[in-house]
Design a protein around this motif. Structure first.
Motif, PDB file in Angstrom:
ATOM      1  N   ARG A 127      -2.625  -0.811  -9.640  1.00 53.88           N
ATOM      2  CA  ARG A 127      -1.417  -0.051  -9.345  1.00 53.88           C
ATOM      3  C   ARG A 127      -1.712   1.402  -8.981  1.00 53.88           C
ATOM      4  O   ARG A 127      -0.788   2.152  -8.662  1.00 53.88           O
ATOM      5  CB  ARG A 127      -0.459  -0.090 -10.534  1.00 53.88           C
ATOM      6  CG  ARG A 127       0.000  -1.484 -10.897  1.00 53.88           C
ATOM      7  CD  ARG A 127       1.223  -1.448 -11.796  1.00 53.88           C
ATOM      8  NE  ARG A 127       2.318  -0.705 -11.183  1.00 53.88           N
ATOM      9  CZ  ARG A 127       3.141  -1.186 -10.265  1.00 53.88           C
ATOM     10  NH1 ARG A 127       2.984  -2.425  -9.841  1.00 53.88           N
ATOM     11  NH2 ARG A 127       4.112  -0.447  -9.776  1.00 53.88           N
ATOM     12  N   SER A 128      -2.961   1.823  -9.039  1.00 54.40           N
ATOM     13  CA  SER A 128      -3.289   3.205  -8.692  1.00 54.40           C
ATOM     14  C   SER A 128      -4.747   3.284  -8.279  1.00 54.40           C
ATOM     15  O   SER A 128      -5.540   2.364  -8.542  1.00 54.40           O
ATOM     16  CB  SER A 128      -3.019   4.152  -9.877  1.00 54.40           C
ATOM     17  OG  SER A 128      -3.827   3.820 -10.974  1.00 54.40           O
ATOM     18  N   TRP A 129      -5.095   4.383  -7.626  1.00 57.46           N
ATOM     19  CA  TRP A 129      -6.486   4.680  -7.323  1.00 57.46           C
ATOM     20  C   TRP A 129      -6.703   6.187  -7.453  1.00 57.46           C
ATOM     21  O   TRP A 129      -5.760   6.976  -7.359  1.00 57.46           O
ATOM     22  CB  TRP A 129      -6.910   4.176  -5.939  1.00 57.46           C
ATOM     23  CG  TRP A 129      -6.111   4.675  -4.785  1.00 57.46           C
ATOM     24  CD1 TRP A 129      -5.012   4.101  -4.232  1.00 57.46           C
ATOM     25  CD2 TRP A 129      -6.353   5.864  -3.995  1.00 57.46           C
ATOM     26  NE1 TRP A 129      -4.538   4.846  -3.173  1.00 57.46           N
ATOM     27  CE2 TRP A 129      -5.348   5.935  -3.000  1.00 57.46           C
ATOM     28  CE3 TRP A 129      -7.329   6.857  -4.041  1.00 57.46           C
ATOM     29  CZ2 TRP A 129      -5.290   6.952  -2.063  1.00 57.46           C
ATOM     30  CZ3 TRP A 129      -7.269   7.883  -3.105  1.00 57.46           C
ATOM     31  CH2 TRP A 129      -6.267   7.920  -2.134  1.00 57.46           C
TER      32      TRP A 129
ATOM     33  N   TYR B  69       1.214   3.695  -1.805  1.00 56.58           N
ATOM     34  CA  TYR B  69       0.701   4.615  -2.819  1.00 56.58           C
ATOM     35  C   TYR B  69       1.155   6.036  -2.491  1.00 56.58           C
ATOM     36  O   TYR B  69       1.112   6.463  -1.332  1.00 56.58           O
ATOM     37  CB  TYR B  69      -0.829   4.564  -2.869  1.00 56.58           C
ATOM     38  CG  TYR B  69      -1.377   3.252  -3.370  1.00 56.58           C
ATOM     39  CD1 TYR B  69      -1.490   2.993  -4.728  1.00 56.58           C
ATOM     40  CD2 TYR B  69      -1.777   2.264  -2.490  1.00 56.58           C
ATOM     41  CE1 TYR B  69      -1.987   1.792  -5.194  1.00 56.58           C
ATOM     42  CE2 TYR B  69      -2.284   1.055  -2.939  1.00 56.58           C
ATOM     43  CZ  TYR B  69      -2.386   0.826  -4.290  1.00 56.58           C
ATOM     44  OH  TYR B  69      -2.871  -0.369  -4.752  1.00 56.58           O
ATOM     45  N   LYS B  70       1.597   6.738  -3.523  1.00 59.93           N
ATOM     46  CA  LYS B  70       2.028   8.123  -3.366  1.00 59.93           C
ATOM     47  C   LYS B  70       1.305   8.996  -4.376  1.00 59.93           C
ATOM     48  O   LYS B  70       0.885   8.512  -5.432  1.00 59.93           O
ATOM     49  CB  LYS B  70       3.543   8.248  -3.552  1.00 59.93           C
ATOM     50  CG  LYS B  70       4.340   7.625  -2.418  1.00 59.93           C
ATOM     51  CD  LYS B  70       5.815   7.952  -2.544  1.00 59.93           C
ATOM     52  CE  LYS B  70       6.600   7.417  -1.349  1.00 59.93           C
ATOM     53  NZ  LYS B  70       8.041   7.743  -1.447  1.00 59.93           N
TER      54      LYS B  70
ATOM     55  N   TYR C 255      -3.344   8.534  -7.069  1.00 61.47           N
ATOM     56  CA  TYR C 255      -2.262   7.979  -6.262  1.00 61.47           C
ATOM     57  C   TYR C 255      -1.833   6.656  -6.895  1.00 61.47           C
ATOM     58  O   TYR C 255      -2.682   5.836  -7.243  1.00 61.47           O
ATOM     59  CB  TYR C 255      -2.730   7.722  -4.823  1.00 61.47           C
ATOM     60  CG  TYR C 255      -2.871   8.969  -3.988  1.00 61.47           C
ATOM     61  CD1 TYR C 255      -1.923   9.293  -3.029  1.00 61.47           C
ATOM     62  CD2 TYR C 255      -3.945   9.830  -4.145  1.00 61.47           C
ATOM     63  CE1 TYR C 255      -2.038  10.435  -2.249  1.00 61.47           C
ATOM     64  CE2 TYR C 255      -4.078  10.978  -3.380  1.00 61.47           C
ATOM     65  CZ  TYR C 255      -3.114  11.266  -2.430  1.00 61.47           C
ATOM     66  OH  TYR C 255      -3.228  12.405  -1.667  1.00 61.47           O
ATOM     67  N   SER C 256      -0.524   6.462  -7.041  1.00 58.83           N
ATOM     68  CA  SER C 256      -0.039   5.241  -7.686  1.00 58.83           C
ATOM     69  C   SER C 256       1.143   4.697  -6.899  1.00 58.83           C
ATOM     70  O   SER C 256       1.757   5.380  -6.074  1.00 58.83           O
ATOM     71  CB  SER C 256       0.369   5.520  -9.131  1.00 58.83           C
ATOM     72  OG  SER C 256       1.364   6.515  -9.185  1.00 58.83           O
ATOM     73  N   LEU C 257       1.485   3.430  -7.199  1.00 57.81           N
ATOM     74  CA  LEU C 257       2.607   2.773  -6.539  1.00 57.81           C
ATOM     75  C   LEU C 257       3.909   3.216  -7.180  1.00 57.81           C
ATOM     76  O   LEU C 257       4.019   3.278  -8.408  1.00 57.81           O
ATOM     77  CB  LEU C 257       2.475   1.244  -6.666  1.00 57.81           C
ATOM     78  CG  LEU C 257       1.408   0.567  -5.809  1.00 57.81           C
ATOM     79  CD1 LEU C 257       1.319  -0.893  -6.176  1.00 57.81           C
ATOM     80  CD2 LEU C 257       1.714   0.719  -4.337  1.00 57.81           C
ATOM     81  N   ASP C 258       4.880   3.507  -6.360  1.00 59.71           N
ATOM     82  CA  ASP C 258       6.211   3.843  -6.846  1.00 59.71           C
ATOM     83  C   ASP C 258       7.052   2.571  -6.762  1.00 59.71           C
ATOM     84  O   ASP C 258       7.661   2.270  -5.741  1.00 59.71           O
ATOM     85  CB  ASP C 258       6.826   4.955  -5.993  1.00 59.71           C
ATOM     86  CG  ASP C 258       8.118   5.473  -6.592  1.00 59.71           C
ATOM     87  OD1 ASP C 258       8.485   4.991  -7.678  1.00 59.71           O
ATOM     88  OD2 ASP C 258       8.744   6.347  -5.984  1.00 59.71           O
TER      89      ASP C 258
ATOM     90  N   SER D 181       0.511  11.048  -7.346  1.00 60.42           N
ATOM     91  CA  SER D 181       1.117  10.943  -8.662  1.00 60.42           C
ATOM     92  C   SER D 181       0.738  12.097  -9.577  1.00 60.42           C
ATOM     93  O   SER D 181       1.595  12.643 -10.263  1.00 60.42           O
ATOM     94  CB  SER D 181       0.717   9.588  -9.257  1.00 60.42           C
ATOM     95  OG  SER D 181       0.437   9.632 -10.569  1.00 60.42           O
TER      96      SER D 181
ATOM     97  N   PHE E  36       0.829  -1.212   0.000  1.00 66.15           N
ATOM     98  CA  PHE E  36       0.000   0.000   0.000  1.00 66.15           C
ATOM     99  C   PHE E  36       0.862   1.260   0.000  1.00 66.15           C
ATOM    100  O   PHE E  36       0.475   2.274   0.569  1.00 66.15           O
ATOM    101  CB  PHE E  36      -0.935  -0.009   1.204  1.00 66.15           C
ATOM    102  CG  PHE E  36      -1.864  -1.187   1.237  1.00 66.15           C
ATOM    103  CD1 PHE E  36      -2.967  -1.234   0.410  1.00 66.15           C
ATOM    104  CD2 PHE E  36      -1.619  -2.255   2.082  1.00 66.15           C
ATOM    105  CE1 PHE E  36      -3.815  -2.326   0.434  1.00 66.15           C
ATOM    106  CE2 PHE E  36      -2.462  -3.344   2.110  1.00 66.15           C
ATOM    107  CZ  PHE E  36      -3.565  -3.381   1.276  1.00 66.15           C
TER     108      PHE E  36
ATOM    109  N   SER F 276     -10.393  -3.160  -3.765  1.00 63.46           N
ATOM    110  CA  SER F 276      -9.147  -3.188  -4.530  1.00 63.46           C
ATOM    111  C   SER F 276      -9.257  -4.233  -5.637  1.00 63.46           C
ATOM    112  O   SER F 276     -10.207  -5.024  -5.681  1.00 63.46           O
ATOM    113  CB  SER F 276      -7.962  -3.508  -3.612  1.00 63.46           C
ATOM    114  OG  SER F 276      -8.146  -4.765  -2.992  1.00 63.46           O
TER     115      SER F 276
END
Length: 913
Positions: free
Chosen positions: A716-718, A5-6, A729-732, A8, A3, A615
């Motif tokens: 990979r994002s929300w 998520y940052k 917000y997506s995963l880095d 984006s 989780f 999710s």
């Protein structure tokens, strides 16, 4: 790690207020959006929002001449020094008063800040590490009212400041003997823009009433003479100078220069800088309301652009004042104008409509034209491949955004009232939207048209929307008649009206695997309707409070319901039994509004989640509501996993937990006093349930909230529609190290040893156990192309899904298209049946793969079409010339054409690779 998520990107808003800037190369526009900064790359057709934010809305941005640094100032005067290379905040500073404008000198050594009626000159932050990045050099006093605009000479020796007192002041950046300060009048309204001529002290000043004054100086830039000091100062050590600069920066004390209208007298009056008004011009006005609101001047081409409150802009060539171009680009006030470095593009910002336009004046065409939703966003939905996002707003518009570029590429305006729900069909080419205007409309993404309009027998306000998996059934719930309407997508006819609820229908959701419709209502029930059995009620689930939102798990085996008491309950739709519940009221942590008479803790008791979504793997649920927080819960453990703060902008209401003591007076809160009636006894408090606030009040602050949430199908994002805009917000993945079945033998050295021995399968297995992205990519690209089918056939089942997900991730950004497509094809062909048995867990991976392939297909198809049309044009041109010329010339021309086409094909192949 799962989780992580940052933030984006920020979509749905392109400009709010403040000044626009172009990058150094002139290919990107830097626009302030609320308390964030967005960069729109016009050459590559992409957008990026910097991961920095101020505490309040940004009012002005100053860009350094090299384009590496930016100074961002908000409404209160809090400044951030931002590196545009690393996207990081380098320094915090507070000017303690609102700043009207900020401008770097052309040599990049100093910058001017105007606040109130003072102009402050600071040393620009250098390359050396400094104790204080902002060191005050001089303070300039001259204007009697607030300053509005600044401009520097090309050699950074002087600068000019415009003011609201209708005067313009020319100051020297150094102690010049023949110019300390000079005041210019001649205007009858506040100064909007003041500009120096190129390599000259000649001036152009523009005022709000549409007047242009051209001032001519009797001195060239080379004629400025440094003032000599009577007492020569003693030489000081370098450490003493540094200590003095540090003290000046800490105390904000510098040399004070107070301006008067006259320059100091001396024996030789001719040496002093003097100005005389060369000419005065007036812009054509349509009325008194048509004020001049913004102006910009491009010195190399001598072109002045002026923008007006009616949305019209003019281009004039100076100093002759020849009108080049005039156009109306909007019906609202243009707040900011900027030229790029070459002078070909002009950027316009309209704050009321949230528009950002880039106009190429020579070809008279738009380079960039974007507009966000005028009011709040109400709903959003991802396309099945995760490449597009559709949003609906309170302004009645439906917009479709590209997640890769961040731009809106189509807007549908057929609705006449607020949008309450939007969704994609399973094909991904049809968008359905429901509105309070009593219609449900279907839009085609191939032809960009509204091809179906669904209505009810009696006018109804539709508050919820759902489409089944096949895309054949469209359902909408009414909030006034308590009914659910079903239509056929093929014929557009009304199939059935489902009655039974005793309150407004707040949410609808179709099962992903069955033809069962779940409906949530304010009557404290969830009803499951069987679409195959005469639309009868299959089950009725009793809730403890009003149902606000209902959603199915991706496998259709579970229901999540959000209720008015702040709880999230989970149900088994087959047995109609409750499997768990979450008390999420304490996780909302709502803030206290300015007009609230109760504390934030008491106010939180009435808050609840209004949007839910599962999710992609179905293990977690995302929840948001009337709060600045978005929560992720683990369904199995029934606990809070992570909480995201979507905004820290204090320009929004309900952000702070406690009242600000600075706003408290002897009569109570300042907001309540300002909003009160004339006698101060009655207070106009907004009614409960009002979403937009009272726009007619003197101080309008929108309330922070989350109206809709959706997970990307790729997982990979929300995205969330908030008061601030559409936040993604997506995963880095580059920062995530998540090893799998790690052992002492799993090292990069052993993996490379297996590669040298050509043991491809064991090298891939070891690389995926270590799970380091660069190493996995190295191993995969070392495998020979002809060995890919053999490696895929002998790969263990555990690593098939992991390898397929990694291939989908690499395919999105890699240029080795055929190589990774071969990997994906062999994995799907050889392990298709095994993957089909795990369809629930493999679905996000397949959707990510589809998104990557579709993106490359769109880009390459445009390039191929462009090349095909060029070749057709070249062939037609050669045939046309061949009729008029002899055969020998035709042969020579064909040879030259073939050489040019071969060079063009080589260039295109390089672009593809």
């Amino acid at each position: 790690m799962k989780f992580a998520y940052k933030f984006s990107n920020l979509l749905g808003a392109v400009y709010r207020q403040g000044n626009l800037n172009f990058s150094k190369d002139g290919n990107a526009v830097i626009s302030p959006v609320g308390n964030r900064i967005s960069i729109f790359d016009l050459k590559n057709n992409t957008s990026e929002t910097l991961p920095i934010s101020t505490t309040k809305n940004i009012t002005c941005v100053g860009l350094s001449p090299d384009g590496n640094l930016a100074i961002v100032v908000d409404e209160d005067g809090a400044a951030l020094l931002v590196s545009l290379i690393t996207r990081a905040v380098l320094h915090h500073f507070h000017f303690h008063k609102p700043v009207s404008s900020i401008r770097f000198s052309h040599d990049g050594r100093k910058f001017i800040v105007t606040k109130g009626n003072v102009a402050l000159m600071y040393h620009a932050p250098g390359k050396q590490r400094e104790f204080n990045a902002f060191v005050l050099d001089k303070s300039y006093y001259g204007p009697y009212d607030e300053t509005t605009c600044i401009d520097w000479t090309d050699d950074s020796k002087c600068f000019v400041v415009g003011s609201k007192d209708m005067s313009t002041w020319v100051f020297g950046a150094e102690r010049w003997a023949n110019l300390i300060c000079y005041s210019l009048g001649g205007h009858k309204d506040l100064i909007v823009g003041c500009f120096f001529e190129q390599d000259s002290l000649d001036l152009y000043t523009v005022s709000q009433d549409g007047t242009l004054c051209i001032w001519e100086s009797n001195t060239e830039l080379d004629g400025l003479v440094l003032q000599k000091h009577k007492d020569k100062p003693k030489p000081r050590r370098q450490d003493e100078e540094e200590e003095e600069e540090e003290d000046m920066g800490e105390k904000e004390e510098g040399e004070v220069i107070r301006g008067t209208a006259e320059t100091p007298k001396s024996k030789d009056e001719t040496k002093h800088v003097r100005y005389k008004q060369r000419s005065k011009h007036f812009f054509n006005k349509e009325g008194d309301f048509n004020n001049l609101t913004a102006a910009a001047f491009h010195k190399p081409t001598h072109i002045l652009v002026t923008a007006f409150a009616s949305g019209i802009f003019h281009l004039h060539e100076l100093p002759e004042f020849n009108l080049i171009h005039s156009l109306s680009i909007s019906d609202q006030r243009i707040a900011s104008v900027a030229f790029n470095s070459s002078g070909d593009w002009i950027a316009f910002g309209c704050s009321r409509m949230g528009q950002l336009l880039v106009w190429e004046w020579q070809s008279e065409s738009y380079v960039f034209k974007q507009q966000g939703h005028f009011n709040n966003m109400a709903a959003l939905a991802y396309s099945p491949d995760g490449q597009y996002i559709v949003t609906g707003g309170d302004d009645g518009k439906v917009k479709v955004w590209n997640t890769n570029s961040g731009h809106c590429f189509v807007t549908f305006t057929e609705h006449s009232s607020s949008i309450t729900g939007v969704t994609f069909t399973s094909s991904g080419f049809v968008i359905i939207s429901a509105s309070l205007d009593g219609t449900v409309r279907a839009f085609d993404l191939h032809r960009y048209r509204n091809f179906r309009t669904f209505t009810s027998p009696r006018p109804a306000q539709f508050s919820s929307l759902a489409v089944d998996v096949s895309g054949e059934l469209v359902s909408a719930g009414a909030q006034d008649s308590f009914e659910i309407f079903l239509w056929s997508m093929q014929t557009g006819r009304l199939l059935e009206v489902l009655g039974g609820h005793e309150g407004p229908v707040s949410s609808l959701c179709f099962s992903p695997v069955q033809s069962i419709l779940a409906s949530a209502s304010w009557d404290r029930t969830i009803r499951l309707w069987d679409m195959l059995d005469s639309w009868q009620v299959k089950e009725t689930l009793r809730l403890t409070s009003d149902g606000l939102c209902v959603t199915y798990r991706p496998d259709g085996q579970e229901l999540a319901v959000a209720t008015l008491n702040g709880e999230i309950s989970f149900w088994n739709p087959q047995t109609a039994a409750q499997t768990g519940s979450l008390a999420g009221r304490h996780d909302l942590q709502t803030g206290r509004k300015d007009t609230d008479k109760i504390t934030a803790k008491q106010s939180a008791k009435g808050k609840s989640f209004t949007s839910l979504c599962y999710s992609a793997d179905g293990e977690s649920v995302l929840a948001g509501g009337q709060s600045k927080f978005v929560c992720i819960y683990n369904v199995k453990e029934q606990m809070l996993v992570k909480k995201f703060e979507i905004s820290c902008n204090l320009s929004f209401d309900a952000m702070e937990e406690f009242l600000d003591r600075r706003k408290m007076t002897e009569f109570g809160s300042l907001a309540l006093v300002d909003e009160g009636a004339g006698d101060g006894d009655e207070v106009n408090i907004s009614l409960p349930g009002v979403r937009r606030g009272d726009m007619s009040s003197r101080h309008f602050k929108p309330e922070i909230k989350v109206s809709s949430l959706r997970f990307s199908p790729t997982g990979r994002s929300w995205a969330a529609t908030t008061t601030e805009g559409l936040l993604v917000y997506s995963l880095d993945s580059s920062l995530v190290f998540d090893p799998y079945d790690l052992d002492l033998d799993v090292t990069p050295t052993s993996i490379r040893k297996q590669l040298r021995l050509q043991q491809w399968v064991s090298a891939i297995v070891l690389a995926f156990r270590l799970n380091e992205k660069d190493l996995k990519q190295e191993v995969l690209e070392t495998v020979p192309h002809d060995q890919i089918p053999v490696v895929c056939g002998s790969l263990p089942d555990v690593y098939v899904e992991k390898l397929l997900g990694f291939v989908a991730q690499c395919l999105e950004a890699s240029s080795h298209l055929q190589f990774y497509m071969t990997w994906a094809q062999n994995l799907l062909m050889l392990h298709g049946q095994k993957l089909k048995n795990r369809s629930g867990s493999i679905l996000p991976t397949l959707q990510a793969l589809q998104k990557s392939i579709q993106r490359h297909f769109d880009n390459l198809s445009k390039l191929c079409d462009f090349n095909m049309y060029n070749i057709r044009y070249a062939v037609a041109l050669s045939k046309q010339r061949g009729v008029k010329r002899p055969a020998e010339e035709e042969e020579e021309e064909d040879e030259g054409l073939s050489e040019e086409m071969s060079e063009a094909s080589l260039d295109d192949s390089e672009m593809i690779l």
